[in-house]
Design an enzyme around this catalytic site. Structure first.
Site, mmCIF file in Angstrom:
data_model
loop_
_atom_site.group_PDB
_atom_site.id
_atom_site.type_symbol
_atom_site.label_atom_id
_atom_site.label_comp_id
_atom_site.label_asym_id
_atom_site.label_seq_id
_atom_site.Cartn_x
_atom_site.Cartn_y
_atom_site.Cartn_z
ATOM 1 C CD GLU A 171 2.792 29.170 -33.084
ATOM 2 O OE1 GLU A 171 3.550 29.141 -33.956
ATOM 3 O OE2 GLU A 171 1.843 28.360 -32.739
ATOM 4 C CG ASP A 174 -14.931 35.635 -33.270
ATOM 5 O OD1 ASP A 174 -15.617 35.513 -34.267
ATOM 6 O OD2 ASP A 174 -14.074 36.683 -33.036
#
Length: 655
Positions: A445, A497
């Site tokens: 998206e 991360d």
């Protein structure tokens, strides 16, 4: 200009910010001393252009840069022309300017972002478009939006044009309103529009509220009462009583409540200097306080042990550095096996996620980094309508084994999270892949509000203008990321991360975890440092990594929690880059390990409530098993949010 456009012309004698790169492009014959970039706003609408010119190419200068119109200074060689159209927004304004620039070797893409903040209307104007005239008088401030007047002392009325007898106490220095023990303070009693017959200063000590004494009587109006220096016994109420010639009595009170020492000072009179090292904080009475952590503790010793302490202080850092060097050497020789506890994700076929190339049309690049490109596009979904998407690919010139591995890992992780096709509200929505094209793409998206880090920067600039910290909105982002981490932990997926740069904000202001490949490829960032482990070069986010990840290469759900603590610190600091006290801005592995072993942690951000900072610090416990789980973090943050009855735990923080 009247149509809310901007024309800017600046003459320069020299180029700053990488002048050699600019000069190289200007001197290419094809460019003829000209670099021109087209500029667009956040919705990618054309908003003007940016032009850099070399004046030695006289025939290339446009009319508005000739004939002295640019106020050419003597010796000026370069001209910067900027044109911005329809700048209507009163919120922070940003445009992105980009172009393909020809260099000696090749044509390369270049882009930069221009930002400015509208901090208010010009003097005497107000309104959404600053098109209305203020009526304020006598030095009153005019509210930039509704035109209301903030009168100066001694004036009242809608336009602040009615003299008003009153008494005002003005502290010097003022500004922050915070007074420290050991500093000086002057109080001035100001009585405008009054004929003063008598002025009296009265004091009621904080420790003795039943006793009020006169400290100065018959003082001259506008004279100052000095407290040099401030002590705790000086805390209390200072009342200025003014008696007018006609008999009227007016008074006002200033409350002094000084309990803290100035930064870096401690002691009863705040006269002793801390100068703490290794992240220690300066306590009010005890001086340097060692930060909580396994490798730091306060020890009381006698004189005979001082030599031992000095030896340890000298030897231990050296031992730590030697140990770190040994670890790196062993890793390079292949002797140290990294213990990665994340569940291996099988490379399952992604045929069910394959997108028909005819269903997607690419528009323009929205991100480029060292390893990859991100392009905005429009995807036709099975329901028959189009949705905005972002498509990530690997740069052809960086098609390394590690880049391909991380890229494939991100495909598989997203497919696993979306096994039921719905995914999770706090994980970026996955639409599919293009593996039969060259290059291959991961399609997710499109985030209208960009990444969380940049969105926090916008909130910071708004705070400078409005004073609204939007703490609840930021806590909502923190809660959303914790919720997404809970889902990853349930699926036994380790992100590796977690950081503000890897969280995107949707058009509905929902935080979504993104970038699962540790590809470090969307934006070029100083957050990653080059390392060489086992002969393979990697970029690692050292300042977001847990102790065990730095030391042993271990990545777990618990190490993600450590990274989440750094992300929460970013949220609390409006997107500042982490900086560890006593260390460089960009430490290497050994330096980072040494700082963490000494107990150094990121310090409490300015205006960050202690209740939030306690949650942050709980993520940085050295023992992974003692860190809170994502579910526990979510509960702690939710407890800080307003309850159904409107009560909340964060108070007195100007939410």
């Amino acid at each position: 200009m009247e149509n809310c456009s901007l024309r800017l012309c600046v003459a320069l004698t020299k180029l700053n910010y990488d002048p050699e790169a600019y000069r190289m492009a200007l001197e290419v014959p094809e460019n003829r001393g000209r670099i021109e970039c087209q500029c667009r706003d956040r919705q990618f609408r054309s908003k003007g252009k940016f032009v850099l010119l070399d004046t030695s190419f006289k025939d290339m200068l446009p009319e508005r840069a000739q004939g002295g119109r640019c106020d050419m200074a003597e010796g000026a060689r370069y001209v910067v022309l900027f044109e911005g159209n329809e700048i209507w927004s009163t919120s922070p304004w940003q445009i992105q300017c980009d172009a393909f620039v020809t260099l000696y070797a090749a044509t390369v893409p270049a882009e930069f972002i221009l930002r400015y903040d509208i901090t208010g209307c010009p003097d005497g104007r107000y309104g959404l478009y600053c098109d209305k005239d203020c009526v304020c008088k006598n030095g009153a401030r005019c509210h930039g939006f509704n035109g209301a007047c903030e009168c100066r002392p001694g004036w009242r009325g809608m336009a602040c044009d009615i003299p008003w007898p009153e008494v005002v106490v003005i502290p010097t220095p003022g500004g922050s309103g915070l007074n420290y023990i050991g500093t000086n303070l002057s109080l001035t009693c100001f009585a405008p529009h009054m004929q003063v017959a008598n002025l009296t200063w009265m004091f009621q000590a904080e420790s003795d509220s039943s006793n009020t004494k006169i400290i100065d009587e018959g003082a001259v109006p506008n004279s100052s009462f000095n407290i040099h220096p401030i002590t705790e016994s000086a805390n209390g109420e200072y009342t200025c009583v003014v008696k007018a010639i006609g008999g009227e009595v007016v008074n006002t009170t200033f409350v002094l409540n000084a309990t803290k020492c100035p930064p870096n000072y401690y002691g009863k009179e705040c006269s002793q200097v801390c100068d703490c090292q290794y992240g220690g904080t300066c306590g009010r009475w005890e001086g340097c306080v060692c930060p909580s952590g396994q490798f730091c503790e306060n020890v009381t010793i006698n004189v005979n042990n001082q030599v031992v302490v000095k030896v340890l202080a000298t030897v231990l850092p050296a031992m730590a550095v030697v140990g770190c060097i040994v670890i790196v050497i062993l890793a390079r020789q292949g002797w140290l096996q990294t213990a990665n506890t994340e569940v291996d994700i099988e490379m399952e076929p992604l045929s069910s996620w394959e997108i028909d190339r005819q269903d997607i049309r690419f528009e323009h690049m929205i991100g480029e980094g060292e390893f990859g490109h991100v392009v905005r596009g429009r995807l036709r979904v099975p329901q028959g309508y189009e949705v905005l998407v972002a498509a990530k690919s690997i740069r052809p010139d960086r098609m390394t084994a590690s880049a391909v591995r991380d890229f494939r890992r991100e495909m598989d992780v997203l497919a696993r999270i979306h096994e039921d096709k719905e995914g999770h509200p706090n994980v970026v929505k996955f639409y599919g892949v293009l593996t039969k094209s060259d290059p291959q793409y991961i399609v997710v998206e499109y985030a209208t509000n960009e990444e969380l880090r940049r969105y926090l920067w916008t909130l910071r600039e708004e705070y400078k203008v409005t004073g609204n910290r939007k703490l609840l909105e930021r806590l909502g982002f923190a809660s959303g990321v914790a919720n997404g981490l809970s889902e990853l932990a349930r699926l036994k997926i380790v992100h590796r991360d977690i950081a503000a740069r890897n969280v995107v904000i949707s058009d509905r202001k929902v935080a979504k975890i993104a970038d699962f490949g540790l590809s470090r490829d969307v934006y070029v960032s100083s957050a990653y440092q080059r390392t060489n482990q086992g002969g393979e070069e990697e970029l690692l986010p050292l300042k977001w990594m847990a102790v065990e990840s730095l030391r042993d290469g271990v990545y777990t759900c618990e190490s993600d929690v450590w990274s989440y603590g750094v992300l929460l610190w970013e949220i609390a600091s409006f997107g500042e880059e982490p900086r560890y006290a006593g260390g460089p801005m960009h430490p290497d592995v050994c330096t980072m390990l040494e700082l963490l072993r000494k107990g150094v942690r990121l310090q409490q951000p300015h205006n960050c409530p202690m209740s939030v900072y306690k949650i942050i610090r709980s993520c940085w416990i050295v023992d992974p098993s003692k860190r809170p789980t994502p579910v526990e973090l979510n509960k702690k943050i939710d407890q800080l949010m307003p309850s159904r009855h409107g009560a909340h735990l964060i108070i007195n923080h100007n939410i």
